[in-house]
Design an enzyme around this catalytic site. Structure first.
Site, PDB file in Angstrom:
ATOM      1  N   CYS A  16       0.832  -1.206   0.000  1.00  0.00           N
ATOM      2  CA  CYS A  16       0.000   0.000   0.000  1.00  0.00           C
ATOM      3  C   CYS A  16       0.866   1.256   0.000  1.00  0.00           C
ATOM      4  O   CYS A  16       0.761   2.112   0.895  1.00  0.00           O
ATOM      5  CB  CYS A  16      -0.953  -0.020   1.190  1.00  0.00           C
ATOM      6  SG  CYS A  16      -2.147  -1.379   1.129  1.00  0.00           S
ATOM      7  N   ALA A  20       1.111   4.193  -5.177  1.00  0.00           N
ATOM      8  CA  ALA A  20      -0.041   3.406  -5.610  1.00  0.00           C
ATOM      9  C   ALA A  20      -1.342   4.144  -5.322  1.00  0.00           C
ATOM     10  O   ALA A  20      -2.248   4.197  -6.161  1.00  0.00           O
ATOM     11  CB  ALA A  20      -0.032   2.046  -4.915  1.00  0.00           C
ATOM     12  N   TRP A  21      -1.425   4.737  -4.127  1.00  0.00           N
ATOM     13  CA  TRP A  21      -2.642   5.451  -3.722  1.00  0.00           C
ATOM     14  C   TRP A  21      -2.879   6.692  -4.572  1.00  0.00           C
ATOM     15  O   TRP A  21      -3.999   6.951  -5.025  1.00  0.00           O
ATOM     16  CB  TRP A  21      -2.527   5.832  -2.251  1.00  0.00           C
ATOM     17  CG  TRP A  21      -3.678   6.637  -1.711  1.00  0.00           C
ATOM     18  CD1 TRP A  21      -3.784   7.999  -1.659  1.00  0.00           C
ATOM     19  CD2 TRP A  21      -4.885   6.122  -1.151  1.00  0.00           C
ATOM     20  NE1 TRP A  21      -4.974   8.369  -1.090  1.00  0.00           N
ATOM     21  CE2 TRP A  21      -5.673   7.236  -0.762  1.00  0.00           C
ATOM     22  CE3 TRP A  21      -5.369   4.830  -0.914  1.00  0.00           C
ATOM     23  CZ2 TRP A  21      -6.925   7.089  -0.174  1.00  0.00           C
ATOM     24  CZ3 TRP A  21      -6.624   4.692  -0.320  1.00  0.00           C
ATOM     25  CH2 TRP A  21      -7.379   5.802   0.038  1.00  0.00           C
ATOM     26  N   ARG A  22      -1.810   7.465  -4.812  1.00  0.00           N
ATOM     27  CA  ARG A  22      -1.965   8.755  -5.477  1.00  0.00           C
ATOM     28  C   ARG A  22      -2.052   8.654  -6.991  1.00  0.00           C
ATOM     29  O   ARG A  22      -2.806   9.397  -7.624  1.00  0.00           O
ATOM     30  CB  ARG A  22      -0.800   9.682  -5.108  1.00  0.00           C
ATOM     31  CG  ARG A  22      -0.785  10.162  -3.691  1.00  0.00           C
ATOM     32  CD  ARG A  22       0.301  11.194  -3.475  1.00  0.00           C
ATOM     33  NE  ARG A  22       1.633  10.662  -3.739  1.00  0.00           N
ATOM     34  CZ  ARG A  22       2.368  10.953  -4.808  1.00  0.00           C
ATOM     35  NH1 ARG A  22       1.896  11.775  -5.744  1.00  0.00           N
ATOM     36  NH2 ARG A  22       3.577  10.430  -4.957  1.00  0.00           N
ATOM     37  N   ARG A  23      -1.288   7.755  -7.594  1.00  0.00           N
ATOM     38  CA  ARG A  23      -1.131   7.810  -9.042  1.00  0.00           C
ATOM     39  C   ARG A  23      -1.494   6.509  -9.771  1.00  0.00           C
ATOM     40  O   ARG A  23      -2.243   6.534 -10.740  1.00  0.00           O
ATOM     41  CB  ARG A  23       0.320   8.189  -9.406  1.00  0.00           C
ATOM     42  CG  ARG A  23       0.836   9.472  -8.763  1.00  0.00           C
ATOM     43  CD  ARG A  23       0.075  10.723  -9.183  1.00  0.00           C
ATOM     44  NE  ARG A  23       0.194  10.994 -10.592  1.00  0.00           N
ATOM     45  CZ  ARG A  23       1.193  11.694 -11.164  1.00  0.00           C
ATOM     46  NH1 ARG A  23       2.166  12.181 -10.398  1.00  0.00           N
ATOM     47  NH2 ARG A  23       1.202  11.927 -12.463  1.00  0.00           N
ATOM     48  N   LEU A  78       6.206  -2.325  -3.520  1.00  0.00           N
ATOM     49  CA  LEU A  78       6.881  -2.502  -2.243  1.00  0.00           C
ATOM     50  C   LEU A  78       8.189  -1.716  -2.205  1.00  0.00           C
ATOM     51  O   LEU A  78       8.688  -1.272  -3.249  1.00  0.00           O
ATOM     52  CB  LEU A  78       7.174  -3.995  -2.019  1.00  0.00           C
ATOM     53  CG  LEU A  78       5.966  -4.908  -1.845  1.00  0.00           C
ATOM     54  CD1 LEU A  78       6.413  -6.374  -1.846  1.00  0.00           C
ATOM     55  CD2 LEU A  78       5.218  -4.576  -0.564  1.00  0.00           C
ATOM     56  N   HIS A  83      11.658  -6.137  -3.679  1.00  0.00           N
ATOM     57  CA  HIS A  83      11.115  -6.466  -4.994  1.00  0.00           C
ATOM     58  C   HIS A  83      11.491  -7.861  -5.467  1.00  0.00           C
ATOM     59  O   HIS A  83      10.637  -8.635  -5.920  1.00  0.00           O
ATOM     60  CB  HIS A  83      11.581  -5.441  -6.041  1.00  0.00           C
ATOM     61  CG  HIS A  83      10.926  -4.103  -5.889  1.00  0.00           C
ATOM     62  ND1 HIS A  83      11.261  -3.021  -6.662  1.00  0.00           N
ATOM     63  CD2 HIS A  83       9.959  -3.665  -5.048  1.00  0.00           C
ATOM     64  CE1 HIS A  83      10.529  -1.980  -6.316  1.00  0.00           C
ATOM     65  NE2 HIS A  83       9.730  -2.348  -5.334  1.00  0.00           N
ATOM     66  N   LYS A 101       9.908   0.652  -9.991  1.00  0.00           N
ATOM     67  CA  LYS A 101      11.360   0.707 -10.116  1.00  0.00           C
ATOM     68  C   LYS A 101      11.989   0.790  -8.728  1.00  0.00           C
ATOM     69  O   LYS A 101      11.337   1.249  -7.779  1.00  0.00           O
ATOM     70  CB  LYS A 101      11.784   1.887 -11.002  1.00  0.00           C
ATOM     71  CG  LYS A 101      11.210   3.245 -10.573  1.00  0.00           C
ATOM     72  CD  LYS A 101      11.889   3.790  -9.353  1.00  0.00           C
ATOM     73  CE  LYS A 101      11.106   4.859  -8.673  1.00  0.00           C
ATOM     74  NZ  LYS A 101      11.588   5.095  -7.287  1.00  0.00           N
ATOM     75  N   TYR A 239      13.281  20.883  -4.561  1.00  0.00           N
ATOM     76  CA  TYR A 239      12.704  19.957  -5.545  1.00  0.00           C
ATOM     77  C   TYR A 239      13.120  20.351  -6.960  1.00  0.00           C
ATOM     78  O   TYR A 239      13.033  21.513  -7.360  1.00  0.00           O
ATOM     79  CB  TYR A 239      11.176  19.949  -5.449  1.00  0.00           C
ATOM     80  CG  TYR A 239      10.553  18.884  -6.307  1.00  0.00           C
ATOM     81  CD1 TYR A 239      10.494  17.566  -5.868  1.00  0.00           C
ATOM     82  CD2 TYR A 239      10.046  19.184  -7.568  1.00  0.00           C
ATOM     83  CE1 TYR A 239       9.940  16.572  -6.655  1.00  0.00           C
ATOM     84  CE2 TYR A 239       9.484  18.198  -8.360  1.00  0.00           C
ATOM     85  CZ  TYR A 239       9.436  16.894  -7.899  1.00  0.00           C
ATOM     86  OH  TYR A 239       8.891  15.913  -8.694  1.00  0.00           O
TER      87      TYR A 239
END
Length: 330
Positions: A16, A20-23, A78, A83, A101, A239
């Site tokens: 989780c 995964a959640w955002r994109r 993960l 991986h 990746k 950034y």
């Protein structure tokens, strides 16, 4: 190729992660050819939060995904150093794999897992999602058309501010530090534009003694023709994610190259001695594109061998960079 028994690809999600959640999961559920059927986590509450939003059955423990007959393929976001184990176990269970990746932290492991996938007729694809954005094809076309003359150099950077204490990237045996996480992006961009036959001239890593991980660094690569690539990465900066290609008559600059939102209109700058122009490129959804490429490969036999060859070249180059890097304690 192992066939799928339904018209839609039934996807399981192993882990989780925030990405995964955002994109990735929003792009996945928006694809008409995908059905999310299960989400596994070590924490059942996290899995349930995901399934409440994206559908499917929440599962406690990653291994609970492997024997489910309603899962054709597994997306693995993960931490980096987990991986290899879970790619292998998922392939051994007969399921296709889309993995974040880096696929692994070594050339030998990446090669072995790709061979395992081929031997079982399964698709294994590494998710360097930025490669699936159309802005990079536009840059390559400009270079090929001679917009900046003969290519003389490449430079790329991906840096972020420090993460909160306890972030997975600060865990040496799990997240693996900044180079495996962020450093791979400019390296993969160099491979994309200059090819995989790159020599490592040198590298400098800033190594945090307390955390025992690489925090940032710079890398110098070179093609057999003498075209250099200067790469910067790290998680102790402001950034930044951009690249530029310098040629004999001009240069091309592009910002937001690795993580553009799907609504972002890329602005490609072409500068010459007496001329400057800005080209506004179409918005594109790189996460939807990589999901589509994976689904087509599984359901319709789409060819992912070029991406897999890129993964092998990337793994070999990452390994060589780590071998020659000079470490400075901070």
């Amino acid at each position: 190729m192992i066939s799928v028994s339904t018209d839609r690809l039934r996807m399981g999600v192993m882990g989780c992660a925030d990405i995964a959640w955002r994109r990735t999961l929003p792009a996945m559920v928006a694809d008409a050819d995908v059905q999310v059927t299960a989400v596994a986590s070590r924490d059942l509450r996290k899995a349930t939060a995901f399934t409440d939003r994206f559908g499917g059955v929440p599962l406690k423990g990653y291994e609970s995904m492997l024997d489910r007959p309603d899962v054709d393929a597994v997306y693995i976001p993960l931490p980096a150093l987990l991986h290899a184990e879970w790619i292998e176990r998922t392939l051994e269970s007969g399921k296709h794999v889309l993995v974040e990746k880096p696929m692994t932290d070594s050339q030998a492991e990446t090669s072995r897992l790709l061979a395992l996938a081929r031997s079982r007729g399964l698709v294994l694809l590494e998710n360097y999602m930025f490669l699936h954005h159309s802005q990079h094809a536009a840059v390559r076309k400009l270079v090929a058309d001679g917009a900046i003359g003969e290519l003389r150099g490449f430079a790329a950077a991906f840096t972020i501010p420090p993460k909160p204490e306890g972030d997975i990237r600060y865990q040496r045996d799990v997240g693996g530090g900044a180079f495996l996480d962020f450093g791979g992006y400019p390296v993969r961009a160099a491979v994309h534009f200059l090819g995989g036959d790159l020599q490592v001239i040198g590298a400098v890593f800033r190594h945090d003694q307390k955390q025992d991980v690489v925090m940032s660094g710079s890398v110098l690569l070179c093609t057999p023709q003498g075209v250099p690539a200067q790469l910067t990465f790290g998680m102790e900066h402001s950034y930044r994610n951009d690249y530029r290609l310098s040629g004999s008559t001009g240069r091309i600059l592009l910002d937001r190259v690795f993580t553009p939102p799907e609504t972002h209109l890329p602005v490609l700058r072409v500068e010459r001695q007496d001329h400057r122009e800005e080209l506004v490129l179409p918005a594109d959804h790189q996460f939807a594109n990589v999901i589509g490429a994976f689904v087509r490969s599984v359901l319709h036999g789409g060819d992912v061998r070029p991406q897999q060859e890129g993964s092998l070249q990337q793994a070999a180059l990452i390994e060589r960079i780590r071998q020659v890097a000079l470490h400075f304690e901070v």
